[in-house]
Write a protein that holds these residues in place. Structure first.
Motif, PDB file in Angstrom:
ATOM      1  N   ALA A  73       0.813  -1.386   0.060  1.00 28.62           N
ATOM      2  CA  ALA A  73       0.021  -0.069   0.189  1.00 28.62           C
ATOM      3  C   ALA A  73       0.663   1.367  -0.013  1.00 28.62           C
ATOM      4  O   ALA A  73       0.541   2.211  -0.667  1.00 28.62           O
ATOM      5  CB  ALA A  73      -0.928   0.090   1.205  1.00 28.62           C
ATOM      6  N   LEU A  74       1.943   1.420   0.710  1.00 30.07           N
ATOM      7  CA  LEU A  74       2.825   2.302   0.772  1.00 30.07           C
ATOM      8  C   LEU A  74       3.611   2.686  -0.645  1.00 30.07           C
ATOM      9  O   LEU A  74       3.800   3.784  -1.112  1.00 30.07           O
ATOM     10  CB  LEU A  74       3.771   2.221   1.856  1.00 30.07           C
ATOM     11  N   ARG A  75       3.858   1.644  -1.246  1.00 33.45           N
ATOM     12  CA  ARG A  75       4.449   1.642  -2.596  1.00 33.45           C
ATOM     13  C   ARG A  75       3.336   2.217  -3.451  1.00 33.45           C
ATOM     14  O   ARG A  75       3.804   3.171  -4.290  1.00 33.45           O
ATOM     15  CB  ARG A  75       4.852   0.443  -3.185  1.00 33.45           C
ATOM     16  N   GLN A  76       2.063   1.679  -3.352  1.00 29.92           N
ATOM     17  CA  GLN A  76       0.996   2.220  -4.237  1.00 29.92           C
ATOM     18  C   GLN A  76       0.786   3.722  -4.080  1.00 29.92           C
ATOM     19  O   GLN A  76       0.701   4.377  -5.144  1.00 29.92           O
ATOM     20  CB  GLN A  76      -0.182   1.627  -4.128  1.00 29.92           C
ATOM     21  N   VAL A  80       1.429   9.709  -7.535  1.00 30.98           N
ATOM     22  CA  VAL A  80       0.501  10.904  -7.526  1.00 30.98           C
ATOM     23  C   VAL A  80      -0.831  10.541  -8.146  1.00 30.98           C
ATOM     24  O   VAL A  80      -0.456   9.958  -9.453  1.00 30.98           O
ATOM     25  CB  VAL A  80       1.327  12.229  -8.014  1.00 30.98           C
ATOM     26  N   GLY A  81      -1.988  10.854  -7.420  1.00 37.12           N
ATOM     27  CA  GLY A  81      -2.995  10.489  -8.128  1.00 37.12           C
ATOM     28  C   GLY A  81      -3.605   9.066  -7.833  1.00 37.12           C
ATOM     29  O   GLY A  81      -4.695   8.879  -8.090  1.00 37.12           O
ATOM     30  N   SER A  82      -2.938   8.196  -7.023  1.00 31.54           N
ATOM     31  CA  SER A  82      -3.375   7.029  -6.962  1.00 31.54           C
ATOM     32  C   SER A  82      -4.533   7.205  -5.741  1.00 31.54           C
ATOM     33  O   SER A  82      -4.336   8.041  -4.898  1.00 31.54           O
ATOM     34  CB  SER A  82      -2.334   6.092  -6.434  1.00 31.54           C
ATOM     35  N   LEU A 239     -11.423   8.696  -0.868  1.00 32.95           N
ATOM     36  CA  LEU A 239      -9.966   8.039  -0.836  1.00 32.95           C
ATOM     37  C   LEU A 239      -8.924   8.395  -1.760  1.00 32.95           C
ATOM     38  O   LEU A 239      -7.831   8.352  -1.071  1.00 32.95           O
ATOM     39  CB  LEU A 239     -10.519   6.418  -1.632  1.00 32.95           C
ATOM     40  N   ARG A 240      -9.282   9.036  -2.693  1.00 34.29           N
ATOM     41  CA  ARG A 240      -8.065   9.737  -3.332  1.00 34.29           C
ATOM     42  C   ARG A 240      -7.498  11.020  -2.593  1.00 34.29           C
ATOM     43  O   ARG A 240      -6.271  10.855  -2.424  1.00 34.29           O
ATOM     44  CB  ARG A 240      -8.606  10.130  -4.613  1.00 34.29           C
ATOM     45  N   ALA A 241      -8.455  11.778  -1.891  1.00 34.44           N
ATOM     46  CA  ALA A 241      -8.054  12.490  -0.960  1.00 34.44           C
ATOM     47  C   ALA A 241      -7.051  12.054   0.196  1.00 34.44           C
ATOM     48  O   ALA A 241      -6.162  12.837   0.714  1.00 34.44           O
ATOM     49  CB  ALA A 241      -8.968  13.624  -0.597  1.00 34.44           C
ATOM     50  N   LEU A 242      -7.708  11.116   0.693  1.00 32.62           N
ATOM     51  CA  LEU A 242      -7.144  10.458   1.843  1.00 32.62           C
ATOM     52  C   LEU A 242      -5.737  10.007   1.387  1.00 32.62           C
ATOM     53  O   LEU A 242      -4.833   9.867   2.356  1.00 32.62           O
ATOM     54  CB  LEU A 242      -8.010   9.437   2.597  1.00 32.62           C
ATOM     55  N   SER A 243      -5.557   9.599   0.318  1.00 30.22           N
ATOM     56  CA  SER A 243      -4.359   8.806  -0.188  1.00 30.22           C
ATOM     57  C   SER A 243      -3.628  10.155  -0.307  1.00 30.22           C
ATOM     58  O   SER A 243      -2.240   9.915  -0.085  1.00 30.22           O
ATOM     59  CB  SER A 243      -4.609   8.412  -1.616  1.00 30.22           C
TER      60      SER A 243
END
Length: 512
Positions: A73-76, A80-82, A239-243
């Motif tokens: 998950a950290l690699r993903q 940017v944008g994930s 989810l994108r903003a949280l990412s």
């Protein structure tokens, strides 16, 4: 320290550590553990293991729970944008909480984590954002933001309207409400509903009956689907903003993973220390090795598990006053086990682990552990056993210095005994001249006399009970071992006249 780990079967220690780890990152670290580059690095983990062992023995802890692997998950999220899935955030939250729970232990016992307790909470401020946006199971909360709150209220009202609109048709025999996503249909399990004007949506659950969407509800269902799509889009945006928030905290999250990896390995090593009844060795800069009643760790664990007898303790001292021990004695006397015991304990100490000794354990700052044990023949390269030993000796002569510890099993074997003994003498003489330390086992009688007169060599032997014909597995320093081949042969039943003739031949050979 560089070390030859395979002949010592060090992978067995790695597997034991791996099983005791609670996290996938700790287990990976255990699978790859190796001697530290210097004793100061080894000492840091050793201190952590000691602190963890104190916590385990006193009942204070900590004990790590099983944790998910958040590294993918950290690699993903680094891209940017994930947008991470909700389940990935659920796992992140779980790991962050464990970091918060562990911090008080480290504040109380700082040796548990030399890099500092703040690394365990370096990304803790992400947790409130996750909890505000997601349910514990990872689903986006209906009130995750103002837009979602409004959309869900609208959706509930619209569903209620559709539910009420279906009531007139529920008077039809066998009719039930069935929701397919955001579309409401009538389900006729036994078939029917032909008189209803609407869209046939195929068979019902499990292939039974018929689904019918009344024409009067198509527009309302379309609105529900539209609302559901808007909610899905808003969920993804959340989810994108949280990412994005997680991406800003990637350094802290990576620090958390590193801290948990270290602590998991230290706690697993402390559990191994308990199983072995081990203790922290003294690590010193000078080239010295002192073991007082040391045990082969895997043999000790096998005995504890009811598999095999309790191993005998080994006591040995190797220092500048006694640099190289030449160990002799009969087969099955435990010479190879002694070498492996010395090698494993040295490697474990340089890995920062506790070692199974009843007395003192002083392990010096050796930079190289050189092991030649077993049969080094290589079929692929067409090497005989002797040629294989020669290749090993070439590497040894090229690399050994006064910070090298050698463990050589059956030095000089594989060729004519006299030539083998001569080669062994030359090798030992050169190594001793460089200040090399270690242990060498041999069956070659000339090496006993050579060690007796050499300033840097000292005889040792594995004690053997000649009455019972049993090895005692005790190392005697300063005493050379007797060759008991003919004694054992006679007591095992070979004809007496044959053994007597063999003794005559032996005297003739020794006379020449």
């Amino acid at each position: 320290m560089q070390a030859d780990l395979k002949p010592l079967e060090f992978d067995g220690i790695r597997r034991l550590l791996e099983k005791l780890c609670a996290t996938p990152f700790g287990a990976e670290s255990a699978r790859n553990i190796e001697p530290a580059p210097n004793i100061h690095v080894a000492w840091r983990l050793q201190e952590a293991v000691t602190a963890a062992r104190f916590g385990l023995d006193s009942g204070e802890g900590p004990i790590l729970p099983d944790l998910p692997d958040i590294r993918p998950a950290l690699r993903q999220v680094a891209a940017v944008g994930s947008a991470l899935a909700g389940t990935a955030f659920r796992n992140l939250a779980r790991v962050i909480r464990v970091g918060e729970q562990l911090r008080p232990y480290v504040e109380k016992r700082p040796a548990l984590l030399p890099t500092g307790p703040e690394r365990l909470t370096a990304a803790a401020d992400l947790l409130p954002a996750i909890e505000a946006a997601l349910l514990p199971n990872g689903q986006v909360r209906e009130d995750g933001n103002d837009t979602l709150r409004g959309l869900h209220q609208e959706l509930k009202a619209a569903r209620q309207g559709v539910q009420e609109g279906l009531q007139p048709w529920l008077r039809e025999p066998g009719a039930k409400v069935h929701w397919a996503g955001q579309r409401a249909c009538l389900h006729f399990p036994q078939g029917g509903g032909e008189q209803i004007r609407g869209v046939r949506r195929g068979s019902g659950p499990g292939g039974h009956g018929m689904l019918v969407e009344p024409m009067e509800l198509v527009a309302a269902n379309n609105r529900l689907e539209n609302l559901g799509g808007r909610i899905d889009g808003e969920n993804q945006a959340l989810l994108r903003a949280l990412s994005d928030e997680a991406r800003l905290r990637l350094p802290g999250l990576n620090q958390l993973v590193e801290a948990l990896t270290w602590m998991d390995l230290a706690i697993a090593a402390a559990q191994l220390s308990q199983h072995l009844q081990a203790k922290a060795p003294e690590m010193v800069e000078e080239a010295i090795l002192v073991l007082e009643e040391a045990y082969h760790p895997q043999l000790l664990l096998a005995h504890a598990g009811g598999h095999g007898p309790r191993p005998r303790p080994l006591s040995v001292r190797i220092d500048d006053g006694c640099p190289i021990l030449v160990v002799t004695g009969p087969n099955t006397g435990g010479k190879s086990v002694s070498l492996k015991t010395v090698g494993l304990i040295t490697v474990m100490a340089h890995c920062g682990l506790h070692v199974p000794v009843e007395g003192r354990a002083i392990v010096g700052g050796f930079t190289r552990l050189f092991v030649d044990m077993g049969d080094p023949q290589n079929v692929a390269f067409q090497l005989s056993t002797y040629s294989g030993h020669v290749e090993v000796l070439k590497r040894l002569i090229a690399e050994a210095d006064d910070k090298t510890l050698i463990l050589l099993d059956e030095l000089g074997t594989g060729t004519d005994p006299e030539e083998g003994a001569a080669l062994a003498m030359a090798v030992l003489d050169q190594l001793a001249g460089r200040g090399v330390h270690g242990m060498v086992t041999t069956h070659l009688t000339p090496l006993k006399g050579f060690a007796e007169t050499h300033a840097c060599l000292r005889n040792a032997s594995m004690r053997f009970d000649e009455q019972r014909l049993e090895p005692t597995y005790e190392l005697q320093i300063g005493v050379s071992g007797r060759s008991l081949g003919l004694v054992i042969a006679e007591k095992r039943g070979l004809p007496g006249d044959l053994v007597a003739r063999a003794r005559e031949y032996l005297r003739e050979l020794q006379a020449h």
